[in-house]
Enzyme design. Structure first.
Site, mmCIF file in Angstrom:
data_model
loop_
_atom_site.group_PDB
_atom_site.id
_atom_site.type_symbol
_atom_site.label_atom_id
_atom_site.label_comp_id
_atom_site.label_asym_id
_atom_site.label_seq_id
_atom_site.Cartn_x
_atom_site.Cartn_y
_atom_site.Cartn_z
ATOM 1 N N ASP A 255 -18.182 -2.198 0.492
ATOM 2 C CA ASP A 255 -17.700 -2.907 -0.930
ATOM 3 C C ASP A 255 -16.569 -2.734 -1.539
ATOM 4 O O ASP A 255 -16.377 -2.445 -2.599
ATOM 5 C CB ASP A 255 -18.900 -2.809 -1.994
ATOM 6 C CG ASP A 255 -19.306 -1.173 -2.211
ATOM 7 O OD1 ASP A 255 -18.846 -0.393 -1.384
ATOM 8 O OD2 ASP A 255 -19.911 -0.999 -3.648
ATOM 9 N N SER B 217 7.233 1.874 2.656
ATOM 10 C CA SER B 217 6.047 1.824 3.622
ATOM 11 C C SER B 217 4.771 1.555 2.638
ATOM 12 O O SER B 217 4.770 0.375 2.058
ATOM 13 C CB SER B 217 5.898 3.388 4.118
ATOM 14 O OG SER B 217 4.775 3.425 5.116
ATOM 15 N N HIS C 190 11.492 3.231 10.525
ATOM 16 C CA HIS C 190 10.693 3.080 9.385
ATOM 17 C C HIS C 190 11.144 3.822 8.321
ATOM 18 O O HIS C 190 11.103 3.422 7.187
ATOM 19 C CB HIS C 190 9.340 3.503 9.926
ATOM 20 C CG HIS C 190 8.150 3.452 8.821
ATOM 21 N ND1 HIS C 190 7.787 2.106 8.513
ATOM 22 C CD2 HIS C 190 7.651 4.325 7.963
ATOM 23 C CE1 HIS C 190 6.899 2.219 7.493
ATOM 24 N NE2 HIS C 190 7.028 3.626 7.100
#
Length: 519
Positions: A441, A218, A494
């Site tokens: 940023d 993952s 998953h």
């Protein structure tokens, strides 16, 4: 369930069991200005011979640099059934780009099969999913760890801020007195710094600072793609399970959530097909909460359970192999019995306690704080999930659905700003969460030019019905990683690495060692 597969080569599609993308001529850019400690020639520990001695059965307890003799502390061997383990603690810079940065402690656990402590085994680094979750704690030789230990010396890394690696908790973060200080601290806990920690560790423990194999589940796979972008010289080969990230510039969080809503609706439909009786139970809970004073009921911790909070149960329930069953058995215990005639129906303590344990934000708050930022490169997320959900409110308004007699839909993997009001474990993080959501940023996490010229052997399992890592976005990224081999399957969800024992790991190794054919 049956497995499906495709093969891609130069935009030509053929039915097959795997995928490989094309390679391009090598062209490497210099990223030492951004990631100075990732240079192949930059070393952290005293010497490769000392590192080798430490790994292969000596009694050395500390390795270091000229700056500090305790940058690496090695523990003694101990045992669990059929495995031998020992602990490593590393003192690493909080900010690897600053020479005089403050230090944090990073923990890794070395695991080998019994009797192999002194063997010259190759190394496999494991990167856990998350963000914000520690590596597994082995209790016996089982699953993928047992499979890996057949041939490897496994390193289970607690990523910074988790487990024993300077863990982030409500109490530890309170040492930083302002939200601004906390945000400046937490911005160093993403994949870019995790990769630099891994490189620090590799140069300390691998003989001659050689490359190692990495396995990422993952979010651990996201970290591997960052590794491929900025430190490919440290990698012998890479294995990714359910973790190919979107690598678009800016913030890709909105694209991720928009792509995931279709699968979220589909998983809800499948859940209610399995457990149709839960349609009425969920509606009853939503109506009860909406009609309660304050729009919800108090949780054991002091938080509040609201209709929209109830929908968070889908975060785990809709996407893991046993999630449907666990949710069903939780919902069937929602109401206290009416022991005294005439008493009103109430939600049980059992359910409220299970709800909080299910979410685990009290033990792993880093997940909520950094979840959207893992998609950001030079742009802010600005609560992307919250904004994207508003586009689907007609389907996901729980109170409206209950009143209209429709099924209440649970949510997928999303973090919302109101959670920092309603979930007690997150309340103290509200200020820093807002600053992180507004931060623009964020440094780069991926380099598409380097990925398109990748030379590291990479194999990845891509789960067709993955709730957390969208299939289409994963395929978009895979097309930009030269040489990657893909195993596309709907046999697992998953959590396939955990659920498949050693089968998933074995399949990926087969793609790299020639046991699985290209066509």
């Amino acid at each position: 369930m049956r497995s499906i597969g495709l093969h891609l080569h130069h935009h030509f599609f053929v039915l097959s069991r795997s995928i490989i993308t094309s390679s391009s001529p090598s062209h490497f850019r210099n990223f030492n200005s951004i990631f100075p400690l990732l240079s192949p020639n930059n070393t952290h520990c005293s010497s490769s011979s000392t590192a080798a001695a430490a790994m292969y059965g000596t009694k050395a307890k500390a390795l270091g640099t000229a700056d500090s003799p305790a940058d690496h502390v090695v523990g003694n061997w101990y045992s669990v059934p059929e495995l031998r383990l020992r602990d490593h603690r590393f003192s690493v810079p909080l900010d690897h780009s600053r020479q005089l940065s403050s230090k944090i402690s990073v923990f890794a656990r070395e695991v080998v099969a019994v009797g192999k402590e002194d063997q010259a085994l190759p190394y496999l680094l494991y990167l856990q999913g998350g963000p914000g979750f520690e590596s597994p704690r082995p209790t016996e030789a089982s699953g993928w760890i047992s499979k890996a230990c057949e041939e490897y010396r496994v390193i289970l890394l607690d990523q910074r801020g988790t487990g024993l690696s300077t863990p982030l908790t409500a109490s530890s973060i309170s040492q930083l007195k302002s939200a601004e200080e906390q945000a400046n601290y937490l911005c160093h806990f993403r994949a870019d710094n995790i990769v630099q920690d891994a490189e620090f560790i590799r140069k300390c423990i691998v003989p001659d600072s050689g490359p190692w194999t990495v396995l990422g589940q993952s979010y651990g796979g996201f970290c591997i793609v960052t590794y491929l972008s900025f430190a490919p010289h440290g990698l012998k080969q890479a294995l990714i399970t359910g973790g190919i990230p979107p690598i678009r510039s800016g913030c890709s969080a909105e694209a991720v959530y928009r792509a995931c809503f279709e699968q979220i609706v589909r998983q809800n439909e499948k859940y209610y097909e399995r457990f149709p009786q839960d349609i009425e139970i969920a509606r009853g809970i939503v109506n009860y909460l909406a009609e309660s004073e304050g729009g919800g009921v108090l949780l054991p911790s002091g938080g509040i359970l609201t209709p929209r909070g109830l929908q968070l149960l889908g975060l785990t329930a809709l996407g893991s192999s046993t999630g449907f069953e666990r949710l069903h058995y939780m919902l069937e215990r929602v109401w206290d019995p009416v022991i005294v005639p005439g008493e009103q129906k109430r939600i049980s303590y059992y359910f409220l306690n299970a709800y909080e344990s299910w979410l685990s934000f009290d033990t792993n708050p880093l997940y909520a704080l950094l979840h959207e930022s893992i998609y950001c490169q030079g742009a802010a997320s600005r609560w992307a999930a919250h904004r994207t959900r508003a586009e689907h409110e007609s389907k996901f308004d729980a109170i409206k659905a209950a009143k209209e007699g429709r099924p209440v839909l649970f949510m997928g993997e999303m973090i919302f700003p109101w959670m920092f009001d309603e979930i007690h474990a997150l309340r103290s993080f509200k200020g820093v969460a807002q600053l992180l959501a507004e931060k623009e940023d964020w440094p780069p996490l991926y380099d598409t030019n380097l990925l398109k010229n990748n030379k590291v052997p990479v194999a990845a399992s891509v789960y067709y019905e993955d709730l957390y890592v969208n299939f289409k976005l994963a395929m978009e990224t895979a097309s930009q990683i030269a040489g990657i081999r893909l195993w596309i399957t709907n046999e697992y969800m998953h959590s396939g690495l955990r659920d498949g024992g050693g089968a998933v790991l074995d399949h990926l190794f087969g793609l790299l060692n020639g046991k699985k054919p290209l066509f």
